[in-house]
Design a protein around this motif. Structure first.
Motif, PDB file in Angstrom:
ATOM      1  N   VAL A 136      -5.784  20.431  36.549  1.00 51.56           N
ATOM      2  CA  VAL A 136      -4.992  19.228  36.838  1.00 51.56           C
ATOM      3  C   VAL A 136      -5.247  18.177  35.750  1.00 51.56           C
ATOM      4  O   VAL A 136      -4.327  17.466  35.311  1.00 51.56           O
ATOM      5  N   ARG A 141      10.213  16.667  28.163  1.00 50.18           N
ATOM      6  CA  ARG A 141       9.533  15.372  28.074  1.00 50.18           C
ATOM      7  C   ARG A 141       9.805  14.666  26.740  1.00 50.18           C
ATOM      8  O   ARG A 141       9.923  13.445  26.689  1.00 50.18           O
ATOM      9  N   ASN A 171      -0.463   7.432  35.444  1.00 46.92           N
ATOM     10  CA  ASN A 171      -0.779   7.191  34.027  1.00 46.92           C
ATOM     11  C   ASN A 171      -1.227   8.454  33.291  1.00 46.92           C
ATOM     12  O   ASN A 171      -2.057   8.371  32.390  1.00 46.92           O
ATOM     13  N   VAL A 197      12.040  15.576  34.543  1.00 49.41           N
ATOM     14  CA  VAL A 197      11.448  15.604  33.195  1.00 49.41           C
ATOM     15  C   VAL A 197      10.155  16.404  33.255  1.00 49.41           C
ATOM     16  O   VAL A 197       9.296  16.128  34.100  1.00 49.41           O
ATOM     17  N   ASN A 242      -5.724  16.647  43.605  1.00 52.94           N
ATOM     18  CA  ASN A 242      -4.914  15.578  43.011  1.00 52.94           C
ATOM     19  C   ASN A 242      -5.486  15.219  41.646  1.00 52.94           C
ATOM     20  O   ASN A 242      -6.665  15.460  41.370  1.00 52.94           O
ATOM     21  N   ALA A 287       7.550  15.992  36.495  1.00 53.32           N
ATOM     22  CA  ALA A 287       8.247  16.581  37.644  1.00 53.32           C
ATOM     23  C   ALA A 287       7.564  17.809  38.223  1.00 53.32           C
ATOM     24  O   ALA A 287       7.751  18.116  39.400  1.00 53.32           O
TER      25      ALA A 287
HETATM   26  N1  LIG Z   1      -0.526   4.826  42.533  1.00 54.68           N
HETATM   27  C1  LIG Z   1      -0.985   5.703  43.430  1.00 54.68           C
HETATM   28  O1  LIG Z   1      -1.291   5.378  44.573  1.00 54.68           O
HETATM   29  C2  LIG Z   1      -1.086   7.139  43.030  1.00 54.68           C
HETATM   30  C3  LIG Z   1      -1.104   8.159  43.985  1.00 54.68           C
HETATM   31  C4  LIG Z   1      -1.100   9.490  43.552  1.00 54.68           C
HETATM   32  C5  LIG Z   1      -1.135   9.767  42.197  1.00 54.68           C
HETATM   33  N2  LIG Z   1      -1.173   8.736  41.318  1.00 54.68           N
HETATM   34  C6  LIG Z   1      -1.176   8.983  39.875  1.00 54.68           C
HETATM   35  O2  LIG Z   1       0.028   9.669  39.555  1.00 54.68           O
HETATM   36  C7  LIG Z   1      -0.213  10.559  38.481  1.00 54.68           C
HETATM   37  C8  LIG Z   1       0.192  11.957  38.901  1.00 54.68           C
HETATM   38  O3  LIG Z   1      -0.673  12.421  39.927  1.00 54.68           O
HETATM   39  P1  LIG Z   1      -0.548  13.923  40.460  1.00 54.68           P
HETATM   40  O4  LIG Z   1      -1.621  14.109  41.458  1.00 54.68           O
HETATM   41  O5  LIG Z   1       0.876  14.205  40.791  1.00 54.68           O
HETATM   42  O6  LIG Z   1      -0.954  14.722  39.116  1.00 54.68           O
HETATM   43  P2  LIG Z   1      -0.451  16.144  38.591  1.00 54.68           P
HETATM   44  O7  LIG Z   1      -0.165  17.039  39.720  1.00 54.68           O
HETATM   45  O8  LIG Z   1      -1.401  16.545  37.534  1.00 54.68           O
HETATM   46  O9  LIG Z   1       0.949  15.779  37.902  1.00 54.68           O
HETATM   47  C9  LIG Z   1       1.012  15.033  36.723  1.00 54.68           C
HETATM   48  C10 LIG Z   1       2.105  15.582  35.847  1.00 54.68           C
HETATM   49  O10 LIG Z   1       2.257  14.685  34.744  1.00 54.68           O
HETATM   50  C11 LIG Z   1       2.757  15.408  33.636  1.00 54.68           C
HETATM   51  N3  LIG Z   1       1.873  15.144  32.505  1.00 54.68           N
HETATM   52  C12 LIG Z   1       0.611  15.562  32.322  1.00 54.68           C
HETATM   53  N4  LIG Z   1       0.119  15.132  31.152  1.00 54.68           N
HETATM   54  C13 LIG Z   1       1.110  14.406  30.584  1.00 54.68           C
HETATM   55  C14 LIG Z   1       1.235  13.704  29.353  1.00 54.68           C
HETATM   56  N5  LIG Z   1       0.235  13.650  28.478  1.00 54.68           N
HETATM   57  N6  LIG Z   1       2.393  13.084  29.093  1.00 54.68           N
HETATM   58  C15 LIG Z   1       3.432  13.122  29.967  1.00 54.68           C
HETATM   59  N7  LIG Z   1       3.373  13.785  31.158  1.00 54.68           N
HETATM   60  C16 LIG Z   1       2.230  14.408  31.453  1.00 54.68           C
HETATM   61  C17 LIG Z   1       2.726  16.890  34.010  1.00 54.68           C
HETATM   62  O11 LIG Z   1       4.033  17.241  34.489  1.00 54.68           O
HETATM   63  P3  LIG Z   1       5.118  17.988  33.559  1.00 54.68           P
HETATM   64  O12 LIG Z   1       4.367  19.058  32.817  1.00 54.68           O
HETATM   65  O13 LIG Z   1       6.124  18.511  34.505  1.00 54.68           O
HETATM   66  O14 LIG Z   1       5.655  16.955  32.616  1.00 54.68           O
HETATM   67  C18 LIG Z   1       1.780  16.925  35.192  1.00 54.68           C
HETATM   68  O15 LIG Z   1       2.008  18.011  36.021  1.00 54.68           O
HETATM   69  C19 LIG Z   1      -1.690  10.400  38.121  1.00 54.68           C
HETATM   70  O16 LIG Z   1      -1.823   9.454  37.086  1.00 54.68           O
HETATM   71  C20 LIG Z   1      -2.290   9.884  39.407  1.00 54.68           C
HETATM   72  O17 LIG Z   1      -3.512   9.183  39.180  1.00 54.68           O
HETATM   73  C21 LIG Z   1      -1.148   7.441  41.698  1.00 54.68           C
END
Ligand SMILES: NC(=O)c1ccc[n+]([C@@H]2O[C@H](COP(=O)([O-])OP(=O)(O)OC[C@H]3O[C@@H](n4cnc5c(N)ncnc54)[C@H](OP(=O)(O)O)[C@@H]3O)[C@@H](O)[C@H]2O)c1
Length: 333
Positions: free
Chosen positions: A319, A205, A250, A184, A47, A162
């Motif tokens: 990641v 995006r 974020n 997106v 993650n 996405a």
């Molecule tokens: N609140 C909670 O309980 C909770 C739980 C889980 C995760 N989260 C948070 O949710 C977020 C995603 O987690 P994840 O595990 O799904 O991560 P992940 O697998 O890395 O997915 C994040 C996605 O965000 C996009 N991205 C990356 N850098 C970016 C940027 N600079 N600007 C815009 N989009 C960007 C990319 O997708 P694309 O290339 O397709 O745009 C990337 O694949 C993290 O911030 C994580 O800490 C929060």
């Protein structure tokens, strides 16, 4: 049941020096930390938060040394006083796991009983980690939107980030529930994969990053956002009257340059999503639903890759660079 060994092999982050050092190493089970339940871990996953926990800059790790891994699935070896049965399949994620308590990148984990979710029938341990923290967060996001009033037929629902863990699960869950989904992504080559998960449209995006106008065309009947920053500001300004965005992450930044206008002129809502401290009783119910009506139909397609502990550091770098697609599973058994 086979004899329990006295030590485990784990991916340990040591932050005692200038930089965090990652190493796969043996660790006595007696060092696994407090908890009633000893779990033989079969699967964990990668993650974004695991990436953050693997660097000092990420500022989420609160102990050192730390076994990384914010989620795990496996079987109970020692139930302690938990009331669980030895051999029962379970899922654990959130709370202090992998940040202030040794986590899932280990053959064994010891955890408090009140963190444990019995695996619902209909989900294998591998499938549970294909969903993992990300799938659970996507489910919470969809449920929050539906509780706010989103219904199929209301209009297009936007999902940001996405191709990531939260985003890809959200695309799949929303599409299966009858919502037309606009995905997106920053990855030009991900279009076909996102359409295969159920997206009806895929946009770059850059098309949803403009923050120059506080109110944009009313477009989205709802949104799942895990990236924050300019993208979330743009989403807020493009929601239809009375619609909501469920915000969980974020990756694009922590500051959201928006104004009060979408809130006071269009009655839109920003719904905060937290999986980490989500209460255990509701957590267990959401997992029951993930095994039933919330299960993404293309679940196996979300699992992009399987790695063993030695390959996890590279997956963590990926990641953090925003380069992950779908879910990376960590095989422990
Ligand atoms: N609140 C909670 O309980 C909770 C739980 C889980 C995760 N989260 C948070 O949710 C977020 C995603 O987690 P994840 O595990 O799904 O991560 P992940 O697998 O890395 O997915 C994040 C996605 O965000 C996009 N991205 C990356 N850098 C970016 C940027 N600079 N600007 C815009 N989009 C960007 C990319 O997708 P694309 O290339 O397709 O745009 C990337 O694949 C993290 O911030 C994580 O800490 C929060």
């Amino acid at each position: 049941m086979a004899d329990v060994p006295t030590s485990t092999t784990a991916l340990v982050a040591d932050s005692s020096g200038e930089e965090t050092r990652l190493a796969v190493q043996p660790m006595p089970l007696s060092d696994l930390g407090p908890g009633d339940v000893l779990v033989a871990v079969t699967w964990s996953s990668v993650n974004y938060k695991d990436g953050l926990a693997s660097t000092k800059k990420g500022r989420v790790a609160r102990i050192s040394p730390l076994v990384l891994g914010v989620d795990l699935a496996g079987t109970v070896v020692e139930p302690g006083g938990s009331g669980l049965a030895a051999g029962q399949s379970v899922v654990v994620h959130g709370y202090d796991l992998g940040v202030a308590h040794h986590g899932g990148y280990s053959q064994y984990a010891r955890v408090p009983a009140e963190w444990v979710v019995p695996l619902p029938s209909g989900l294998t341990e591998r499938q549970a980690m294909t969903l993992g923290t990300a799938g659970f967060t996507a489910a919470l996001s969809v449920l929050a939107l539906e509780q706010h009033g989103l219904e199929p037929g209301a209009g297009p629902v936007l999902v940001t980030g996405a191709t990531g863990g939260v985003g890809s699960a959200a695309v799949s869950i929303l599409a299966a529930r009858g919502h037309p989904v606009t995905a997106v992504t920053g990855k030009a080559d991900a279009r076909d994969w996102l359409l295969s998960l159920g997206a009806t449209d895929v946009v770059d995006r850059a098309a949803v990053s403009d923050t120059s106008r506080p109110l944009q065309k009313e477009t989205w009947a709802g949104a799942v956002d895990c990236v924050g920053g300019d993208v979330l500001a743009n989403v807020v300004s493009s929601l239809r009257y009375g619609a909501a965005v469920a915000a969980s992450g974020n990756t694009a930044g922590t500051r959201v340059p928006t104004t009060v206008f979408p809130f006071i002129l269009r009655g839109v809502a920003l719904l905060g999503i937290d999986s980490v401290q989500h209460p255990i009783n509701s957590r267990r119910k959401v997992w029951q639903r993930l095994a039933a009506d919330l299960m993404p139909p293309g679940l196996d397609r979300l699992a992009a890759e399987e790695v063993t502990l030695d390959a996890v550091p590279e997956a963590l770098s990926r990641v953090l660079a925003g380069a992950a697609r779908g879910r990376t599973l960590v095989r422990l058994a």
